[in-house]
Enzyme design. Sequence first.
Site, PDB file in Angstrom:
ATOM      1  N   GLU A 163      39.506  38.929  55.050  1.00 43.04           N
ATOM      2  CA  GLU A 163      40.232  39.160  56.306  1.00 43.04           C
ATOM      3  C   GLU A 163      39.339  38.905  57.524  1.00 43.04           C
ATOM      4  O   GLU A 163      39.657  39.347  58.622  1.00 43.04           O
ATOM      5  CB  GLU A 163      40.775  40.605  56.362  1.00 43.04           C
ATOM      6  CG  GLU A 163      41.688  41.008  55.226  1.00 43.04           C
ATOM      7  CD  GLU A 163      43.050  40.311  55.223  1.00 43.04           C
ATOM      8  OE1 GLU A 163      43.288  39.462  56.108  1.00 43.04           O
ATOM      9  OE2 GLU A 163      43.848  40.600  54.322  1.00 43.04           O
TER      10      GLU A 163
ATOM     11  N   HIS B 269      40.222  48.062  58.022  1.00 43.76           N
ATOM     12  CA  HIS B 269      41.493  47.852  57.323  1.00 43.76           C
ATOM     13  C   HIS B 269      41.475  48.638  56.033  1.00 43.76           C
ATOM     14  O   HIS B 269      40.503  48.564  55.271  1.00 43.76           O
ATOM     15  CB  HIS B 269      41.673  46.350  57.038  1.00 43.76           C
ATOM     16  CG  HIS B 269      42.742  46.054  56.044  1.00 43.76           C
ATOM     17  ND1 HIS B 269      44.052  46.452  56.203  1.00 43.76           N
ATOM     18  CD2 HIS B 269      42.705  45.380  54.872  1.00 43.76           C
ATOM     19  CE1 HIS B 269      44.758  46.042  55.172  1.00 43.76           C
ATOM     20  NE2 HIS B 269      43.969  45.395  54.330  1.00 43.76           N
TER      21      HIS B 269
ATOM     22  N   HIS C 140      44.117  50.430  52.702  1.00 45.20           N
ATOM     23  CA  HIS C 140      45.408  50.488  52.019  1.00 45.20           C
ATOM     24  C   HIS C 140      45.820  51.953  51.914  1.00 45.20           C
ATOM     25  O   HIS C 140      45.501  52.631  50.941  1.00 45.20           O
ATOM     26  CB  HIS C 140      45.302  49.839  50.636  1.00 45.20           C
ATOM     27  CG  HIS C 140      45.000  48.377  50.690  1.00 45.20           C
ATOM     28  ND1 HIS C 140      44.700  47.628  49.576  1.00 45.20           N
ATOM     29  CD2 HIS C 140      44.967  47.510  51.736  1.00 45.20           C
ATOM     30  CE1 HIS C 140      44.492  46.360  49.933  1.00 45.20           C
ATOM     31  NE2 HIS C 140      44.633  46.270  51.242  1.00 45.20           N
TER      32      HIS C 140
ATOM     33  N   GLU D  21      48.752  66.610  66.822  1.00 43.81           N
ATOM     34  CA  GLU D  21      47.574  65.890  67.322  1.00 43.81           C
ATOM     35  C   GLU D  21      47.844  64.408  67.599  1.00 43.81           C
ATOM     36  O   GLU D  21      47.109  63.782  68.360  1.00 43.81           O
ATOM     37  CB  GLU D  21      46.456  65.943  66.269  1.00 43.81           C
ATOM     38  CG  GLU D  21      45.811  67.290  66.076  1.00 43.81           C
ATOM     39  CD  GLU D  21      44.752  67.558  67.138  1.00 43.81           C
ATOM     40  OE1 GLU D  21      44.929  68.541  67.864  1.00 43.81           O
ATOM     41  OE2 GLU D  21      43.804  66.778  67.239  1.00 43.81           O
TER      42      GLU D  21
ATOM     43  N   HIS E 181      51.502  46.619  53.161  1.00 43.49           N
ATOM     44  CA  HIS E 181      50.114  46.270  52.880  1.00 43.49           C
ATOM     45  C   HIS E 181      49.127  47.365  53.312  1.00 43.49           C
ATOM     46  O   HIS E 181      48.327  47.819  52.505  1.00 43.49           O
ATOM     47  CB  HIS E 181      49.788  44.924  53.560  1.00 43.49           C
ATOM     48  CG  HIS E 181      48.411  44.407  53.274  1.00 43.49           C
ATOM     49  ND1 HIS E 181      48.079  43.078  53.335  1.00 43.49           N
ATOM     50  CD2 HIS E 181      47.265  45.044  52.944  1.00 43.49           C
ATOM     51  CE1 HIS E 181      46.799  42.919  53.024  1.00 43.49           C
ATOM     52  NE2 HIS E 181      46.285  44.103  52.794  1.00 43.49           N
TER      53      HIS E 181
HETATM   54  O1  2HA Z   1      39.871  42.908  51.053  1.00 43.64           O
HETATM   55  O2  2HA Z   1      42.416  44.386  51.570  1.00 43.64           O
HETATM   56  O3  2HA Z   1      43.793  42.507  52.777  1.00 43.64           O
HETATM   57  C1  2HA Z   1      41.041  42.958  50.346  1.00 43.64           C
HETATM   58  C2  2HA Z   1      42.156  43.246  51.244  1.00 43.64           C
HETATM   59  C3  2HA Z   1      42.919  42.121  51.782  1.00 43.64           C
HETATM   60 ZN    ZN Z   2      44.347  44.622  52.441  1.00 43.52          ZN
END
Ligand code: 2HA
Ligand code: ZN
Length: 277
Positions: free
Chosen positions: A120, A144, A146, A174, A215
């Site tokens: 990414e 980022h 998940h 909050e 995602h």
């Molecule tokens: O790095 O999360 O979006 C793996 C991921 C891709």
């Molecule tokens: Zn990801």
Amino acid sequence: MNTILGVPAMEEYIRMCNDGVRQGWHERNGGNLTYRMTKEDVEECAPYLKPESERGDWVPIGVKAENLTGEHFISTGSGKFLSNVSLEPQNSICIVEINAEGDAYRIVWGLEKGGRPTSEFPTHFMSHSVRKRVTEGSNRVIYHAHTPSLIALTFVLPLTAKAFTKALWTSATECPVVFPGGVGVVPWMVPGGTEIAVATCKLMEKYDAVVWTHHGLFVSGATFDNAFGLMHTIEKAADIHIRALSCGQGIRQTITDDDLRAIGKAFGVTLNKEFLD
Ligand code: 2HA
Ligand code: ZN
């Protein structure tokens, strides 16, 4: 510690990877973290970086950012597991420098068994560019993860900034204080490419948190603590919302728009008016 791992920025970076793993957000190679280093960070790391003669070729990023020329980033490696970062940092993360055109990188430390920065990286790079500009240089961390409850909500809520912001703001008191600007939403897209980079960084002009449909979540912060705290606060609010919905009787009472305005006033933050009726 007399190694690069004793440099405070590296210590904090590695700790944040662990914190995310502990939350259960980084199955396998899921998620990624980049940090735009300060001049002092680079100076502290300098003794441990590859000499100029050992630095490889510049690798095109696929996008260009003139305000990031010459910057250094710490990045997770593509395909690497965040759970391995603290165990084997030299094979899981890297430091890259950006060329004078702002469109290519080369690795100056780490990924000793080979590899490249996160898949990414184009989205991180473009988001750094936007956040550096709109925060006048203060934002340095892009993260980022998940986050399961937030991902679950992308199957049941309308995919709009208003629907997500309101659901999150009203799920924990909050929230409006932590992200008064609200959150943006990117529709489902193939990960890793230029399209998702463009869509995300357009929203990063306005928001420091952007939902990636089905995602995960993308956030920006001035410090590791702020970026992690934003991710954590949003995911926890999403979890509370889902628990309330799961009781099966609908939402009987909630924080009203007037309550939200009162929170804004009490805490001296300006809530994004687009989301208040
Ligand atoms: O790095 O999360 O979006 C793996 C991921 C891709
Ligand atoms: Zn990801």
